[in-house]
Design an enzyme around this catalytic site. Structure first.
Site, short mmCIF file in Angstrom:
data_model
loop_
_atom_site.label_atom_id
_atom_site.label_comp_id
_atom_site.label_asym_id
_atom_site.label_seq_id
_atom_site.Cartn_x
_atom_site.Cartn_y
_atom_site.Cartn_z
N LYS A 277 60.26 19.19 28.27
CA LYS A 277 59.09 19.83 27.68
C LYS A 277 58.00 19.95 28.74
CE LYS A 277 60.00 17.67 23.18
NZ LYS A 277 59.44 16.80 22.11
N GLY B 190 68.09 20.42 37.01
CA GLY B 190 69.03 21.51 36.83
C GLY B 190 68.40 22.86 37.09
N ASP B 191 68.98 23.91 36.48
CA ASP B 191 68.53 25.27 36.78
C ASP B 191 67.08 25.50 36.38
OD1 ASP B 191 69.97 25.07 34.13
OD2 ASP B 191 69.03 27.03 33.87
N GLY B 192 66.65 24.94 35.24
CA GLY B 192 65.26 25.11 34.81
C GLY B 192 64.29 24.44 35.76
N ILE C 120 74.76 17.41 33.90
CA ILE C 120 76.10 16.98 33.50
C ILE C 120 76.97 18.18 33.17
CG2 ILE C 120 75.29 14.75 32.61
CD1 ILE C 120 75.75 15.86 29.77
N ASP C 121 76.36 19.35 32.94
CA ASP C 121 77.14 20.55 32.59
C ASP C 121 77.85 21.16 33.79
OD1 ASP C 121 76.33 20.29 29.97
OD2 ASP C 121 74.72 21.76 30.13
N HIS D 40 74.39 12.44 23.12
CA HIS D 40 73.75 11.87 24.30
C HIS D 40 74.48 10.67 24.87
CE1 HIS D 40 70.62 14.57 22.92
NE2 HIS D 40 70.11 14.47 24.12
N ARG E 97 75.20 11.40 28.37
CA ARG E 97 74.11 11.37 29.34
C ARG E 97 73.77 9.95 29.78
NH1 ARG E 97 71.63 15.90 30.40
NH2 ARG E 97 71.59 17.65 28.94
#
Length: 363
Positions: free
Chosen positions: A76, A117-119, A141-142, A287, A290
């Site tokens: 967020k 990650g990408d974001g 993790i993806d 989760h 994760r």
């Protein structure tokens, strides 16, 4: 003294602490660098007063074996699309990157290592374009970041999923049930694919191959004889039928993306409506994939990523993302790495091998 800021953003991931430790340990070999961490991604910088912590060797001692991140994380408060409350009570989405870069420089920070990650790396690129020296470390993790063979955390997530899948196989066999296990994988089915191969699934459903429900039903029925038999299905959270859409809920205010989850229940109901008579049970790992201790593979690449990221800072090679390519640790421009997702190739070696093992993708 020069000041480096370390941030961990997006979802938590096994290996984050190992990266932080790698950065600090490498920096300790230099005499002119202070390492600071921002709590909950860049939120710690954007808050007033700022929530930062100094990272030293004593701070990171032994943390490489721990899951999560000592800095906390969040998906967020994206500064590229930040929800800012207005005087009249409404919310306006604003780009806070220019303000953020000015704030970092005014506080004396010479560079940033952004782990995410990408974001998160899109934020890294935006900061870099506005003059902030940034180095990125790929985390998800993806395993959906391009330009790197693996991201840390992926192998631990696969191991967790595979362990759970093995347990479901025995209970499915004992009760002649159809077991559907849902794993993470928003746009990329890597966790599902690796788990299906390692666990010997009958059916694997992934985002890259929209499935035909009739094909899935036929495969299930072929596994039963006079009510005897069992089927184990692994499905990625972003999977969907050819005529359907992903199972998602509206994202919370300030979240980077919509929230996925529950596709195993959707599939279960579709199978029942299609006339599957076998008892069906659903399991959402969520989760659990994760959390927990990272396996050795992820500790190694995360530790090396941390060291290499610090060395990029020392060499002033900014705007770069540390990556693993062909068993070598190198770097590529962040802009290049986030230009495309690393998704499963429906015609690639792994999918074809899975089909050779008798795994159906519902296509």
């Amino acid at each position: 003294m020069k000041k480096l800021l370390v941030t961990t953003g997006g979802g938590d991931c096994p290996g984050l602490n190992a990266v932080i430790r790698g950065i600090v340990k490498r920096a300790s070999l230099e005499s002119d660098w202070e390492i600071w961490g921002s709590f909950e991604a860049l939120n710690g910088v954007m808050e007033e007063p700022m929530r930062l912590t100094k990272l030293e060797e004593s701070t990171v001692s032994g943390i490489h074996v721990r899951g999560g991140t000592i800095l906390g994380t969040t998906n967020k408060g994206n500064p590229l699309s930040f929800p800012e409350k207005q005087a009249d009570g409404t919310t306006k989405i604003v780009n806070r990157i220019p303000w953020l870069v000015d704030r970092l420089k005014s506080k004396g920070f010479d560079a940033v290592i952004n782990i995410g990650g990408d974001g998160s790396q899109a934020i890294s690129q935006a900061m870099f374009e506005l003059g902030m020296p940034v180095v990125g470390v790929p985390k998800t993790i993806d395993n959906d970041l391009s330009s790197t063979d693996f991201t840390f955390g992926f192998q631990t997530a696969v191991q967790t999923a595979s362990d759970s899948f093995d347990r479901l196989v025995t209970t499915a066999s004992s009760h002649h049930r159809v077991m559907i296990m849902e794993v993470m994988g928003r746009n990329a089915g890597w966790i599902a694919l690796y788990t299906a191969i390692s666990g010997g699934a009958e059916i694997c459903l992934i985002p890259e191959i929209p499935f035909d429900l009739n094909v899935v039903v036929d495969r299930i029925r072929s596994r039963y004889n006079n009510g005897r038999g069992f089927v184990n299905i692994v499905i990625a959270e972003g999977a969907h039928a050819k005529e359907g859409s992903i199972t998602a809920t509206v994202g919370e205010e300030g979240r980077i993306a919509v929230r996925l989850g529950g596709v195993c229940y959707t599939l279960s109901q579709q199978l029942k409506d299609a006339g599957v008579e076998a008892d069906i049970r659903e399991t959402v790992l969520g989760h659990t994939q994760r959390g927990g201790t990272p396996i050795a593979f992820d500790r190694v690449i995360a530790s090396v990523f941390g060291v290499k990221a610090m060395e990029l800072v020392l060499a002033e090679k900014f705007g770069q993302l540390v990556v693993l390519q062909n068993n070598d640790y190198t770097s590529v421009p962040i802009k290049e790495a986030i230009s495309a997702y690393n998704v499963v190739d429906p015609n690639g070696t792994l999918v074809q091998a899975a089909k050779g093992l008798g795994i159906s993708f519902g296509d």
